[in-house]
Design an enzyme around this catalytic site. Structure first.
Site, mmCIF file in Angstrom:
data_model
loop_
_atom_site.group_PDB
_atom_site.id
_atom_site.type_symbol
_atom_site.label_atom_id
_atom_site.label_comp_id
_atom_site.label_asym_id
_atom_site.label_seq_id
_atom_site.Cartn_x
_atom_site.Cartn_y
_atom_site.Cartn_z
ATOM 1 N N SER A 1 7.371 0.161 -7.342
ATOM 2 C CA SER A 1 6.993 0.731 -6.050
ATOM 3 C C SER A 1 7.837 0.097 -4.955
ATOM 4 O O SER A 1 8.291 -1.047 -5.081
ATOM 5 C CB SER A 1 5.505 0.463 -5.772
ATOM 6 O OG SER A 1 5.165 0.769 -4.422
ATOM 7 N N TYR B 1 -1.270 -6.036 -6.137
ATOM 8 C CA TYR B 1 -0.458 -4.856 -6.469
ATOM 9 C C TYR B 1 0.996 -5.061 -6.063
ATOM 10 O O TYR B 1 1.915 -4.775 -6.843
ATOM 11 C CB TYR B 1 -1.030 -3.608 -5.794
ATOM 12 C CG TYR B 1 -0.272 -2.356 -6.133
ATOM 13 C CD1 TYR B 1 -0.454 -1.723 -7.363
ATOM 14 C CD2 TYR B 1 0.638 -1.796 -5.243
ATOM 15 C CE1 TYR B 1 0.245 -0.569 -7.684
ATOM 16 C CE2 TYR B 1 1.339 -0.648 -5.553
ATOM 17 C CZ TYR B 1 1.140 -0.039 -6.770
ATOM 18 O OH TYR B 1 1.846 1.101 -7.093
#
Length: 256
Positions: A137, A149
């Site tokens: 990401s 994350y």
């Protein structure tokens, strides 16, 4: 026929990978938790004349990861392309999150990528061909209150860059895909309200996959889809880390 194994294959980027690769004539191994959705997806892809095997597995569990790793290491049915796409996040910041959920997220986002890549690569190297695509990401380049994350996706990026260097001269490639906002189920599953998902910074999964596969064919190691996110990644590289942390904190406060 060349075979691709895709995790998280029933929706979003994983489904877009499966659809594109089926059109290209690749046989598929589709991995996800929902057997009914997997069977429906496999039936659609078989219309292109390819084989589509269904493998139900929860990659947040030891048993699920072992099942997929065994399939990747099977010399009688070699996999030429592994797409580690399955991933998850959650709405609550670190100090408010359930520790068990944090561990499950970590095992899905990190442990599964590590173990499945390790299972796939020896056979690929022995055959002198193949590729691993790990989906990370843009957040892996930055930081934020969802620290687990962002850290997990940063790990996927650095891990893949290291693997790519290790594979030099073997005929096998590794690429990390670092998309920004993509119109998928990802945010809804995490309970995140991201509004209407319109505007320049929102990409379609199909576009992300097209650019990723083009970058893989060109031998790139890091794929950042779209000019706007390429510019954003360059800006992040130029900003001092303390300033970047303050900017991301301000963004997080504005979203609450």
């Amino acid at each position: 026929m060349p075979t691709a194994l895709i995790t998280g294959a029933t929706a979003g980027i994983g489904a877009a990978f499966a659809a594109r690769l089926a059109r290209d004539g690749r046989d598929l191994v589709l991995v996800a938790r929902d057997g009914d959705r997997l069977e429906a997806a496999a039936a659609r892809h078989r219309e292109h004349g390819v084989s589509a095997q269904v493998l139900v597995a929860d990659l947040a569990t030891v048993e699920g990861r072992a099942r997929v790793a065994d399939r990747l290491a099977d010399p009688a049915a070699p996999v030429d392309l592994l797409v580690n796409n399955a991933g998850a996040t959650q709405r609550r910041p670190f100090l408010e999150a359930d520790p068990a959920l944090l561990q499950g997220q970590h095992d899905l986002n990190v442990t599964a990528v590590l173990q499945l890549t390790r299972a796939a690569l020896p056979g690929m190297v022995q055959r002198g061909r193949g590729a691993v695509v790990n989906v990370a990401s843009m957040l892996g380049f930055a930081t934020g209150s969802r620290s687990t994350y962002t850290a997990e996706k940063a790990w996927v990026t650095v891990f893949t860059e290291g693997i790519a260097a290790t594979l030099a001269g073997t005929g096998v490639r590794a690429l990390v895909l670092c998309p920004g906002f993509v119109r998928t189920e990802f945010h809804e599953r995490a309970g995140l309200d991201v509004g209407a998902r319109r505007g320049l910074m929102w990409l379609d999964a199909e576009r992300v996959v097209e650019e990723c596969l083009a970058d893989l064919a060109r031998g790139k190691v890091v794929s950042v889809p779209s000019p706007q996110y390429k510019a954003f990644a360059t800006l992040i590289d130029l900003l001092p880390r303390p300033l970047l942390r303050r900017l991301m904190a301000a963004v997080e406060r504005g979203r609450r």
